[in-house]
Enzyme design. Structure first.
Site, PDB file in Angstrom:
ATOM      1  N   SER A 188       0.809  -1.227   0.000  1.00 10.63           N
ATOM      2  CA  SER A 188       0.000   0.000   0.000  1.00 10.63           C
ATOM      3  C   SER A 188       0.835   1.267   0.000  1.00 10.63           C
ATOM      4  O   SER A 188       0.392   2.304  -0.504  1.00 10.63           O
ATOM      5  CB  SER A 188      -0.942   0.003   1.205  1.00 10.63           C
ATOM      6  N   ASP A 247      -2.084   8.233   8.488  1.00 13.33           N
ATOM      7  CA  ASP A 247      -2.433   7.363   9.602  1.00 13.33           C
ATOM      8  C   ASP A 247      -1.139   6.763  10.149  1.00 13.33           C
ATOM      9  O   ASP A 247      -0.051   7.262   9.859  1.00 13.33           O
ATOM     10  CB  ASP A 247      -3.443   6.280   9.181  1.00 13.33           C
ATOM     11  N   HIS A 265       0.838   5.022   6.795  1.00 14.32           N
ATOM     12  CA  HIS A 265       0.810   5.490   5.405  1.00 14.32           C
ATOM     13  C   HIS A 265       1.197   6.961   5.295  1.00 14.32           C
ATOM     14  O   HIS A 265       0.604   7.807   5.974  1.00 14.32           O
ATOM     15  CB  HIS A 265      -0.581   5.284   4.790  1.00 14.32           C
TER      16      HIS A 265
END
Length: 205
Positions: free
Chosen positions: A45, A181, A184
């Site tokens: 991600s 967050d 990320h």
């Protein structure tokens, strides 16, 4: 030949060797890419750009910054075993450089460190066998006491002899202003990652 001439010749040879060594060492610090090269950014991600606009992901920012084509090969939530299976298909696009930033989900989910190291090593070997250079990006060992790069990455980089960016991701994720967050980066954080990556790149004719 007199002693003075012998000494002069030896000094000349030493100076030439020193210059050549410095030049070789300098070149070894950079990944040389032609302007028509292709870079594959491969990972999970963090590579995909979870939570930010597509143009703010680090692969998109890297392409804009360098003018070199960058393929975003990131898949959110992927573990290293899945990445290892997916990698060969992407290598069919014949990238000149693969930026490998993988394993965060293994670490968060407390998978085997030994298995993660094995998977990363196999990924590097597959990439090198394809003819591409490798830039390995260290991933933090996410913990209660903060972010520090997992020791596995330095081991893999040393054992496989690839370029290694050790600190940037840990530094970005240690700063709340650079992430959306816990794990990320935001657009500013990705820009800093790009800043770190481009230091390894050298465009040649």
């Amino acid at each position: 030949m007199s002693k003075i001439k012998v000494i002069t010749v030896l000094l000349g040879a030493i100076m030439l060797f020193t210059i050549m060594t410095k030049e070789r060492d300098s070149n070894s610090l950079h990944i040389k890419l032609h302007s028509d090269a292709t870079i594959l950014a491969f990972g999970d991600s963090i590579t995909y750009g979870f939570g930010v606009a597509e143009e703010d992901s680090y692969p998109a920012q890297l392409q804009k910054r360098t003018g070199i084509r960058v393929i975003n090969g990131g898949v959110s939530g992927e573990e290293s075993s899945e990445g290892l299976e997916r990698l060969p298909k992407l290598l069919e696009q014949k990238p000149d450089l693969v930026i490998l930033c993988h394993g965060g989900n293994d670490i968060i989910r407390k998978r085997s460190d030994e298995k993660l190291k094995t998977n990363l090593t196999k990924m590097v070997e597959i990439i090198k066998a394809s003819g591409a250079e490798v830039l390995l990006v260290g991933v933090p060992n996410f913990g209660l006491l903060g972010f520090s790069t997992h020791s596995i990455y330095a081991e893999v980089a040393k054992e496989t002899e690839v370029f290694f960016e050790e600190d940037v991701l840990s530094k970005v994720l240690s700063n709340n202003e650079l992430k959306i967050d816990y794990i990320h980066p935001n657009a500013k954080g990705y820009k800093i990652i790009v800043d770190a990556v481009v230091k390894y790149l050298k465009t040649v004719e």
